[in-house]
Design an enzyme around this catalytic site. Structure first.
Site, PDB file in Angstrom:
ATOM      1  N   GLN A  73       0.849  -1.188   0.000  1.00 54.31           N
ATOM      2  CA  GLN A  73       0.000   0.000   0.000  1.00 54.31           C
ATOM      3  C   GLN A  73       0.880   1.230   0.000  1.00 54.31           C
ATOM      4  O   GLN A  73       1.581   1.501   0.958  1.00 54.31           O
ATOM      5  CB  GLN A  73      -0.910  -0.016   1.222  1.00 54.31           C
ATOM      6  CG  GLN A  73      -1.782   1.213   1.320  1.00 54.31           C
ATOM      7  CD  GLN A  73      -2.664   1.152   2.544  1.00 54.31           C
ATOM      8  OE1 GLN A  73      -3.243   0.138   2.841  1.00 54.31           O
ATOM      9  NE2 GLN A  73      -2.758   2.266   3.253  1.00 54.31           N
ATOM     10  N   ASP A  74       0.890   1.943  -1.082  1.00 54.05           N
ATOM     11  CA  ASP A  74       1.560   3.223  -1.191  1.00 54.05           C
ATOM     12  C   ASP A  74       0.712   4.082  -2.106  1.00 54.05           C
ATOM     13  O   ASP A  74       0.300   3.631  -3.168  1.00 54.05           O
ATOM     14  CB  ASP A  74       2.961   3.081  -1.811  1.00 54.05           C
ATOM     15  CG  ASP A  74       4.047   2.961  -0.765  1.00 54.05           C
ATOM     16  OD1 ASP A  74       3.896   3.592   0.294  1.00 54.05           O
ATOM     17  OD2 ASP A  74       5.016   2.252  -1.015  1.00 54.05           O
TER      18      ASP A  74
END
Length: 87
Positions: A73-74
């Site tokens: 998750q970025d």
């Protein structure tokens, strides 16, 4: 919700669709799909990646050729960056 694509409609690679079909119909997956559809329609910021790229990584490699899937998750920082593959 209007404009809500089902996850099975976005996942078109046959070996992954077969492997994940039951999972994509579970309540948590349906809730996630409704949430993302709502955010795409009503959020004040864009939601990435575009629907046709949500399962891009799975579309490029058949299930039987995969040893591991890493989910990260970025946030993407701008338009045109989200392509559905890890960096």
């Amino acid at each position: 919700a209007g404009g809500a694509a089902k996850l099975e409609e976005l996942l078109v690679e046959e070996t992954w669709l077969e492997a994940l079909s039951g999972e994509l119909r579970k309540p948590y997956a349906l809730d996630l799909c409704r949430f993302v559809a709502h955010e795409r329609l009503h959020a004040k910021v864009p939601v990435y990646p575009p629907p046709h790229l949500v399962f891009h990584a799975l579309h490029t490699t058949p299930f039987h050729n995969v040893k591991a899937v890493i989910i990260g998750q970025d946030p993407y920082h701008g338009p045109g960056q989200a392509m559905g593959l890890s960096f």
